[in-house]
Design a protein around this motif. Structure first.
Motif, short mmCIF file in Angstrom:
data_model
loop_
_atom_site.label_atom_id
_atom_site.label_comp_id
_atom_site.label_asym_id
_atom_site.label_seq_id
_atom_site.Cartn_x
_atom_site.Cartn_y
_atom_site.Cartn_z
N THR A 41 3.32 5.50 0.78
CA THR A 41 2.20 4.62 1.13
C THR A 41 1.50 4.10 -0.11
N ASN A 42 1.26 4.99 -1.07
CA ASN A 42 0.57 4.58 -2.30
C ASN A 42 1.37 3.53 -3.06
N GLN A 43 2.70 3.71 -3.11
CA GLN A 43 3.55 2.74 -3.79
C GLN A 43 3.54 1.39 -3.07
N LEU A 44 3.53 1.43 -1.73
CA LEU A 44 3.48 0.19 -0.96
C LEU A 44 2.16 -0.54 -1.20
N GLU A 45 1.08 0.21 -1.26
CA GLU A 45 -0.22 -0.41 -1.52
C GLU A 45 -0.26 -1.02 -2.92
#
Length: 243
Positions: free
Chosen positions: A20-24
């Motif tokens: 999720t952090n990488q997608l954000e």
């Protein structure tokens, strides 16, 4: 539920929930790029080229996607030819010299194994142009093999941001008694969900910034042609396949 569906759903859950952090981070960077008039260049070889096609020129899709497609890497030109092309040194520069690349663009490269020469050379080329690089590959598969590039690097070790598709070594993950080989590859399905999630998050990030994202509507809806042509004019100079 069939084992393939269950297995893919499990991989999808891990690919999205654990990254999720990488997608954000990636969606924010692409939103920055779009705001400056940049484009998201997407490249894949073999079956991975379908992920570049998946997010280009489709209903509900974003217009800022520039797929870098070369028929030599596609299976309709010959399956073994595609495999040989992936391992061919020097061709990435030849292909990318013809692409309008700017420093505020973003580059997404997809390769399940992450070991072949062409996607790695393409990444090095983009980094020389000061373009932010993102990759999708199977970390487990990549870690099980050596790079075919002289640098010894695999994609997940090279790009600025790397996504794991949670594929297994060899891609296929289903087994049956009496059958030596596995079947049921997962990389395409998971890769497509990852990129569609990334594009959707980028669109939502642009909206949060009070920017109007350039989107296509279905060509099979009344009145859509004029709307789409007007939107496409914004990117015809950057994306050759829109001309």
């Amino acid at each position: 539920m069939h084992g393939y569906v269950e297995g893919v759903m499990n991989k999808l859950h891990r690919a999205i929930s654990k990254q999720t952090n990488q997608l954000e981070q990636a969606s924010s960077l692409i939103a920055d790029c779009v705001k400056q008039g940049g484009v998201l260049h997407v490249l894949g070889t073999g079956h991975s080229h379908m992920i570049a096609v998946e997010i280009f020129y489709r209903a509900g899709g974003a217009l800022f996607v520039n797929p870098i497609l070369d028929s030599g890497f596609m299976l309709h030109e010959g399956a073994t030819k595609s495999t040989r092309m992936e391992r061919l040194s020097g061709y990435a520069e030849v292909l990318l010299e013809g692409v309008d690349i700017r420093g505020y663009d973003v580059f997404l490269v997809v390769s399940n194994s992450g070991r072949n020469v062409f996607p790695i050379e393409a990444t090095f080329y983009m980094k020389q142009k000061n373009v932010y690089t993102i990759s999708i590959s199977s970390f487990e598969h990549s870690k099980s093999v050596k790079s075919r590039h002289e640098s010894g690097k695999r994609l997940f070790e090279l790009t600025d941001l790397a996504f794991d598709n949670y594929g297994e070594v060899g891609d296929a993950f289903l087994k049956s008694p009496g059958l030596e080989s596995r079947y049921g590859p997962s990389s395409s399905v998971v890769g497509i969900v990852l990129v569609q999630t990334l594009i959707s998050m980028t669109i939502e990030e642009l909206l949060r910034r009070d920017e109007r994202p350039p989107l296509l509507v279905s060509a099979n809806m009344d009145g859509s042609d004029d709307k789409n042509l007007k939107q496409m004019e914004l990117y015809r100079d950057r994306i050759p396949l829109l001309r």
